[in-house]
Design a protein around this motif. Structure first.
Motif, PDB file in Angstrom:
ATOM      1  N   ALA A  14      49.752  29.549  36.788  1.00  0.00           N
ATOM      2  CA  ALA A  14      49.743  30.383  35.588  1.00  0.00           C
ATOM      3  C   ALA A  14      51.122  30.970  35.331  1.00  0.00           C
ATOM      4  O   ALA A  14      51.801  31.402  36.249  1.00  0.00           O
ATOM      5  N   SER A  15      51.517  30.976  34.065  1.00  0.00           N
ATOM      6  CA  SER A  15      52.818  31.491  33.667  1.00  0.00           C
ATOM      7  C   SER A  15      52.686  32.921  33.162  1.00  0.00           C
ATOM      8  O   SER A  15      51.681  33.287  32.552  1.00  0.00           O
ATOM      9  N   GLY A  16      53.725  33.705  33.386  1.00  0.00           N
ATOM     10  CA  GLY A  16      53.756  35.065  32.857  1.00  0.00           C
ATOM     11  C   GLY A  16      54.119  35.112  31.385  1.00  0.00           C
ATOM     12  O   GLY A  16      53.992  36.144  30.731  1.00  0.00           O
ATOM     13  N   ASP A  17      54.555  33.961  30.838  1.00  0.00           N
ATOM     14  CA  ASP A  17      54.923  33.868  29.424  1.00  0.00           C
ATOM     15  C   ASP A  17      53.661  33.654  28.592  1.00  0.00           C
ATOM     16  O   ASP A  17      52.974  32.647  28.728  1.00  0.00           O
ATOM     17  N   ALA A  18      53.325  34.594  27.734  1.00  0.00           N
ATOM     18  CA  ALA A  18      52.099  34.510  26.937  1.00  0.00           C
ATOM     19  C   ALA A  18      52.086  33.318  25.986  1.00  0.00           C
ATOM     20  O   ALA A  18      51.024  32.880  25.555  1.00  0.00           O
ATOM     21  N   ASN A  19      53.232  32.746  25.651  1.00  0.00           N
ATOM     22  CA  ASN A  19      53.303  31.620  24.738  1.00  0.00           C
ATOM     23  C   ASN A  19      53.282  30.266  25.449  1.00  0.00           C
ATOM     24  O   ASN A  19      53.256  29.228  24.795  1.00  0.00           O
ATOM     25  N   PRO A  21      51.844  27.049  27.565  1.00  0.00           N
ATOM     26  CA  PRO A  21      50.525  26.391  27.545  1.00  0.00           C
ATOM     27  C   PRO A  21      49.661  26.760  28.744  1.00  0.00           C
ATOM     28  O   PRO A  21      48.441  26.679  28.680  1.00  0.00           O
ATOM     29  N   ASN A  22      50.273  27.179  29.837  1.00  0.00           N
ATOM     30  CA  ASN A  22      49.522  27.592  31.025  1.00  0.00           C
ATOM     31  C   ASN A  22      49.635  29.104  31.256  1.00  0.00           C
ATOM     32  O   ASN A  22      49.741  29.568  32.382  1.00  0.00           O
ATOM     33  N   ALA A  23      49.577  29.864  30.170  1.00  0.00           N
ATOM     34  CA  ALA A  23      49.730  31.320  30.244  1.00  0.00           C
ATOM     35  C   ALA A  23      48.579  31.956  31.014  1.00  0.00           C
ATOM     36  O   ALA A  23      47.428  31.532  30.918  1.00  0.00           O
ATOM     37  N   ALA A  24      48.914  32.970  31.802  1.00  0.00           N
ATOM     38  CA  ALA A  24      47.896  33.731  32.513  1.00  0.00           C
ATOM     39  C   ALA A  24      47.121  34.582  31.499  1.00  0.00           C
ATOM     40  O   ALA A  24      47.676  35.052  30.515  1.00  0.00           O
ATOM     41  N   ASN A  25      45.833  34.757  31.736  1.00  0.00           N
ATOM     42  CA  ASN A  25      45.016  35.560  30.842  1.00  0.00           C
ATOM     43  C   ASN A  25      44.997  37.009  31.316  1.00  0.00           C
ATOM     44  O   ASN A  25      44.391  37.330  32.327  1.00  0.00           O
ATOM     45  N   TYR A  26      45.665  37.878  30.578  1.00  0.00           N
ATOM     46  CA  TYR A  26      45.648  39.299  30.888  1.00  0.00           C
ATOM     47  C   TYR A  26      44.789  40.079  29.888  1.00  0.00           C
ATOM     48  O   TYR A  26      44.682  41.288  29.976  1.00  0.00           O
ATOM     49  N   ASP A  27      44.176  39.371  28.959  1.00  0.00           N
ATOM     50  CA  ASP A  27      43.338  40.003  27.947  1.00  0.00           C
ATOM     51  C   ASP A  27      41.891  39.947  28.415  1.00  0.00           C
ATOM     52  O   ASP A  27      41.265  38.890  28.423  1.00  0.00           O
ATOM     53  N   GLU A  28      41.336  41.079  28.827  1.00  0.00           N
ATOM     54  CA  GLU A  28      39.977  41.111  29.369  1.00  0.00           C
ATOM     55  C   GLU A  28      38.925  40.656  28.367  1.00  0.00           C
ATOM     56  O   GLU A  28      37.863  40.187  28.762  1.00  0.00           O
ATOM     57  N   SER A  29      39.216  40.747  27.068  1.00  0.00           N
ATOM     58  CA  SER A  29      38.236  40.318  26.076  1.00  0.00           C
ATOM     59  C   SER A  29      38.057  38.800  26.084  1.00  0.00           C
ATOM     60  O   SER A  29      37.063  38.283  25.576  1.00  0.00           O
ATOM     61  N   LYS A  30      39.003  38.062  26.672  1.00  0.00           N
ATOM     62  CA  LYS A  30      38.904  36.608  26.767  1.00  0.00           C
ATOM     63  C   LYS A  30      38.217  36.144  28.056  1.00  0.00           C
ATOM     64  O   LYS A  30      37.959  34.965  28.228  1.00  0.00           O
ATOM     65  N   ALA A  31      37.955  37.062  28.956  1.00  0.00           N
ATOM     66  CA  ALA A  31      37.340  36.708  30.241  1.00  0.00           C
ATOM     67  C   ALA A  31      35.858  36.430  30.062  1.00  0.00           C
ATOM     68  O   ALA A  31      35.205  36.970  29.162  1.00  0.00           O
ATOM     69  N   ASP A  32      35.318  35.581  30.935  1.00  0.00           N
ATOM     70  CA  ASP A  32      33.883  35.300  30.911  1.00  0.00           C
ATOM     71  C   ASP A  32      33.112  36.563  31.257  1.00  0.00           C
ATOM     72  O   ASP A  32      33.513  37.342  32.113  1.00  0.00           O
ATOM     73  N   VAL A  33      31.993  36.741  30.609  1.00  0.00           N
ATOM     74  CA  VAL A  33      31.143  37.887  30.873  1.00  0.00           C
ATOM     75  C   VAL A  33      29.893  37.385  31.588  1.00  0.00           C
ATOM     76  O   VAL A  33      29.236  36.460  31.130  1.00  0.00           O
ATOM     77  N   TYR A  34      29.616  37.962  32.733  1.00  0.00           N
ATOM     78  CA  TYR A  34      28.425  37.575  33.489  1.00  0.00           C
ATOM     79  C   TYR A  34      27.292  38.516  33.090  1.00  0.00           C
ATOM     80  O   TYR A  34      27.171  39.612  33.604  1.00  0.00           O
ATOM     81  N   THR A  35      26.475  38.062  32.164  1.00  0.00           N
ATOM     82  CA  THR A  35      25.404  38.916  31.658  1.00  0.00           C
ATOM     83  C   THR A  35      24.080  38.696  32.379  1.00  0.00           C
ATOM     84  O   THR A  35      23.166  39.489  32.240  1.00  0.00           O
ATOM     85  N   ASN A  36      23.976  37.616  33.141  1.00  0.00           N
ATOM     86  CA  ASN A  36      22.687  37.318  33.768  1.00  0.00           C
ATOM     87  C   ASN A  36      22.799  37.235  35.287  1.00  0.00           C
ATOM     88  O   ASN A  36      22.275  36.324  35.903  1.00  0.00           O
ATOM     89  N   LEU A  37      23.501  38.212  35.893  1.00  0.00           N
ATOM     90  CA  LEU A  37      23.589  38.246  37.341  1.00  0.00           C
ATOM     91  C   LEU A  37      22.222  38.587  37.922  1.00  0.00           C
ATOM     92  O   LEU A  37      21.472  39.382  37.344  1.00  0.00           O
ATOM     93  N   PRO A  38      21.874  38.000  39.059  1.00  0.00           N
ATOM     94  CA  PRO A  38      20.572  38.307  39.656  1.00  0.00           C
ATOM     95  C   PRO A  38      20.512  39.744  40.179  1.00  0.00           C
ATOM     96  O   PRO A  38      21.535  40.331  40.544  1.00  0.00           O
ATOM     97  N   ASP A  39      19.322  40.287  40.214  1.00  0.00           N
ATOM     98  CA  ASP A  39      19.105  41.640  40.722  1.00  0.00           C
ATOM     99  C   ASP A  39      19.331  41.625  42.239  1.00  0.00           C
ATOM    100  O   ASP A  39      18.641  40.891  42.949  1.00  0.00           O
TER     101      ASP A  39
END
Length: 86
Positions: A14-19, A21-39
């Motif tokens: 992952a690159s630290g350069d946001a532009n 092609p292999n930029a690291a994702n620092y935007d939490e809104s783009k992260a996967d959300v685990y909505t159905n984790l088991p109890d």
């Protein structure tokens, strides 16, 4: 070693350069959300954990067994063929 394995190049990390092609994702809104984790306090058979003893004897082994199986993988009981020849 890479020549022996037939590896021609490595994928860049992952690159630290946001532009890039292999930029690291620092935007939490783009992260996967685990909505159905088991109890964590619900057994696979639907029963609820009601004591620490039940957690240690029943639910914890279910969770760690699933992690071993799905994430880590298991070593076969016996190996097929001779891996040392060649």
């Amino acid at each position: 070693m890479m020549d022996l394995l037939g590896i021609k190049s490595l994928r860049p990390g992952a690159s630290g350069d946001a532009n890039a092609p292999n930029a690291a994702n620092y935007d939490e809104s783009k992260a996967d959300v685990y909505t159905n984790l088991p109890d964590p306090l619900g057994l696979k058979n639907g029963a609820k954990v009601t004591s620490a003893q039940m957690w240690w004897k029943e639910r914890r082994p279910e969770i760690s067994g699933g992690f071993d199986r799905e994430i880590l993988g298991r070593t076969p009981a016996t190996c097929q063929g001779d891996m040392g020849s060649g």
